[in-house]
Design an enzyme around this catalytic site. Structure first.
Site, PDB file in Angstrom:
ATOM      1  N   ARG A 236       0.860  -1.180   0.000  1.00  0.00           N
ATOM      2  CA  ARG A 236       0.000   0.000   0.000  1.00  0.00           C
ATOM      3  C   ARG A 236       0.897   1.231   0.000  1.00  0.00           C
ATOM      4  O   ARG A 236       1.931   1.253   0.690  1.00  0.00           O
ATOM      5  CB  ARG A 236      -0.883   0.042   1.259  1.00  0.00           C
ATOM      6  CG  ARG A 236      -2.017  -0.952   1.268  1.00  0.00           C
ATOM      7  CD  ARG A 236      -3.119  -0.592   0.257  1.00  0.00           C
ATOM      8  NE  ARG A 236      -4.213  -1.540   0.302  1.00  0.00           N
ATOM      9  CZ  ARG A 236      -4.342  -2.606  -0.503  1.00  0.00           C
ATOM     10  NH1 ARG A 236      -3.421  -2.865  -1.412  1.00  0.00           N
ATOM     11  NH2 ARG A 236      -5.380  -3.408  -0.402  1.00  0.00           N
ATOM     12  N   GLU A 265      -4.127   6.850  -4.784  1.00  0.00           N
ATOM     13  CA  GLU A 265      -4.389   6.282  -6.124  1.00  0.00           C
ATOM     14  C   GLU A 265      -5.728   6.758  -6.674  1.00  0.00           C
ATOM     15  O   GLU A 265      -6.664   6.922  -5.900  1.00  0.00           O
ATOM     16  CB  GLU A 265      -4.388   4.753  -6.022  1.00  0.00           C
ATOM     17  CG  GLU A 265      -3.029   4.235  -5.659  1.00  0.00           C
ATOM     18  CD  GLU A 265      -3.001   2.709  -5.470  1.00  0.00           C
ATOM     19  OE1 GLU A 265      -4.020   2.041  -5.751  1.00  0.00           O
ATOM     20  OE2 GLU A 265      -1.965   2.214  -5.042  1.00  0.00           O
ATOM     21  N   HIS A 283      -0.808  -0.296  -9.991  1.00  0.00           N
ATOM     22  CA  HIS A 283      -1.414  -1.238  -9.028  1.00  0.00           C
ATOM     23  C   HIS A 283      -1.945  -2.497  -9.746  1.00  0.00           C
ATOM     24  O   HIS A 283      -3.139  -2.773  -9.736  1.00  0.00           O
ATOM     25  CB  HIS A 283      -2.527  -0.541  -8.224  1.00  0.00           C
ATOM     26  CG  HIS A 283      -2.844  -1.243  -6.927  1.00  0.00           C
ATOM     27  ND1 HIS A 283      -3.318  -0.589  -5.812  1.00  0.00           N
ATOM     28  CD2 HIS A 283      -2.764  -2.559  -6.556  1.00  0.00           C
ATOM     29  CE1 HIS A 283      -3.525  -1.456  -4.826  1.00  0.00           C
ATOM     30  NE2 HIS A 283      -3.179  -2.658  -5.264  1.00  0.00           N
TER      31      HIS A 283
HETATM   32  C1  DGY Z   1      -5.330  -6.384  -2.713  1.00  0.00           C
HETATM   33  O1  DGY Z   1      -5.828  -7.490  -2.965  1.00  0.00           O
HETATM   34  O2  DGY Z   1      -5.423  -5.847  -1.628  1.00  0.00           O
HETATM   35  C2  DGY Z   1      -4.544  -5.731  -3.808  1.00  0.00           C
HETATM   36  O3  DGY Z   1      -4.160  -4.466  -3.486  1.00  0.00           O
HETATM   37  C3  DGY Z   1      -5.241  -5.771  -5.126  1.00  0.00           C
HETATM   38  O4  DGY Z   1      -5.157  -7.067  -5.550  1.00  0.00           O
END
Ligand code: DGY
Length: 320
Positions: A236, A265, A283
């Site tokens: 993240r 984002e 992402h």
């Molecule tokens: C998640 O699954 O948390 C990712 O950020 C996206 O696949």
């Protein structure tokens, strides 16, 4: 069972849930407040997801939101990460939360390794060089190398371990930082992140987002990582202090960064776009059709199990 979907989840989930449940969708409602007021007594489950998996709709599932629904017992989240939900409050109030782990582990670990190779060996920049016709005049510059490096993993959960396994095949030395040592793994544990940053020259971020991990990778950590250091973030954006990272890259305090995630984002800070020793992905960690379908199916299966009174398939555990 009545299920509320606040954000646009993939069609597979929408279609399947509509066949099994009474599905209320919030994002396309002309009057969301009136809708909530009308369905409050019926909602037993919420199907939601992290923004990247929900057409970039950010919808935090806060205590104030959950409190509307007296009969809410389950939140099924699309995404292995769950920083869009106040999980501690949900648990304290008898609401179970599921996520979508395991099915995305290999895809995400592949992305981390691809990003690491690309960042260190500059494949994106080299390809852009070729496409621009520069190779006709001069060979591409020599890059840094993966050889002899130590990979420091922040968060040795399921994805972290899958990255480590792949990195072993590349001949990297592996060390890790997390809340607890894991006696079953063969890698050195660093209880202190700054000590690990001193020992490593690739820092890979794989820990959960949220207030506890916010800006864990800050100015001091980047300084400790040093001029040969590379930051890879597939977790993240919130875990890395973006301003400190931009400063560290601009002043060459570290060598390079490979990022799949950002603080805000889909906004990517302009200075990052200007730097050529950064690889930027939108992402895409789990972003293959096959993996995303498995994640969607897990959301569906958790809701179906819940309705039948069967054990949930993937109640949240703390490791990703
Ligand atoms: C998640 O699954 O948390 C990712 O950020 C996206 O696949």
């Amino acid at each position: 069972m009545h299920v509320l979907m606040p954000v646009p989840l993939p069609a597979l989930i929408r279609q399947t849930l509509s066949q099994h449940f009474t599905l209320h969708t919030l994002w396309d409602s002309a009057d969301p407040e009136a809708l909530i007021a009308r369905i409050v007594p019926q909602i037993e489950a919420i199907a939601t997801g992290v923004a990247i998996l929900a057409e970039d709709h950010h919808f935090p599932i806060t205590p104030a939101f959950m409190q509307h629904f007296a009969h809410l017992r389950l939140i099924a989240n699309l995404g292995v990460g769950y920083d869009n939900i106040d999980v501690a409050w949900a648990r304290q109030n008898g609401i179970e939360v599921t996520n979508t782990p395991d099915v995305l582990t290999d895809e995400t670990a592949d992305t981390a390794i691809g990003l690491m190779l690309n960042t260190i060996r500059e494949f994106s920049a080299a390809e852009a060089y070729l496409r621009a016709g520069h190779w006709q005049h001069k060979a591409y510059r020599l890059s840094a190398s993966l050889r002899g490096r130590t990979l420091g993993i922040i968060g040795l959960g399921r994805i972290g371990k899958a990255i480590a396994k792949r990195a072993e095949a590349f001949g990297l030395r592996i060390v890790y930082h997390g809340r607890h040592p894991q006696p079953a793994v063969p890698y050195a544990y660093y209880p202190s992140l700054i000590d690990m940053a001193r020992a490593a020259d690739i820092l890979t971020v794989v820990a959960p987002g949220g207030p506890q991990t916010r800006h864990m990778v800050n100015r001091d950590i980047l300084q400790a990582l040093g001029p040969n250091g590379v930051v890879i973030n597939i977790a993240r954006g919130s875990l890395v202090d973006e301003a400190a990272l931009i400063e560290a890259l601009t002043t060459r305090t570290i060598l390079a960064a490979g990022l799949d995630v950002y603080a805000n984002e889909p906004h990517v800070p302009e200075p990052l776009l200007q730097l050529d020793h950064v690889v930027l992905l939108p992402h895409v960690g789990s972003g293959s059709q096959a993996t995303r379908d498995l994640m969607s199916q897990l959301v569906i299966d958790n809701l179906l199990a819940f309705e039948k009174g069967e054990p949930l398939l993937t109640p949240i555990r703390d490791d990703l």
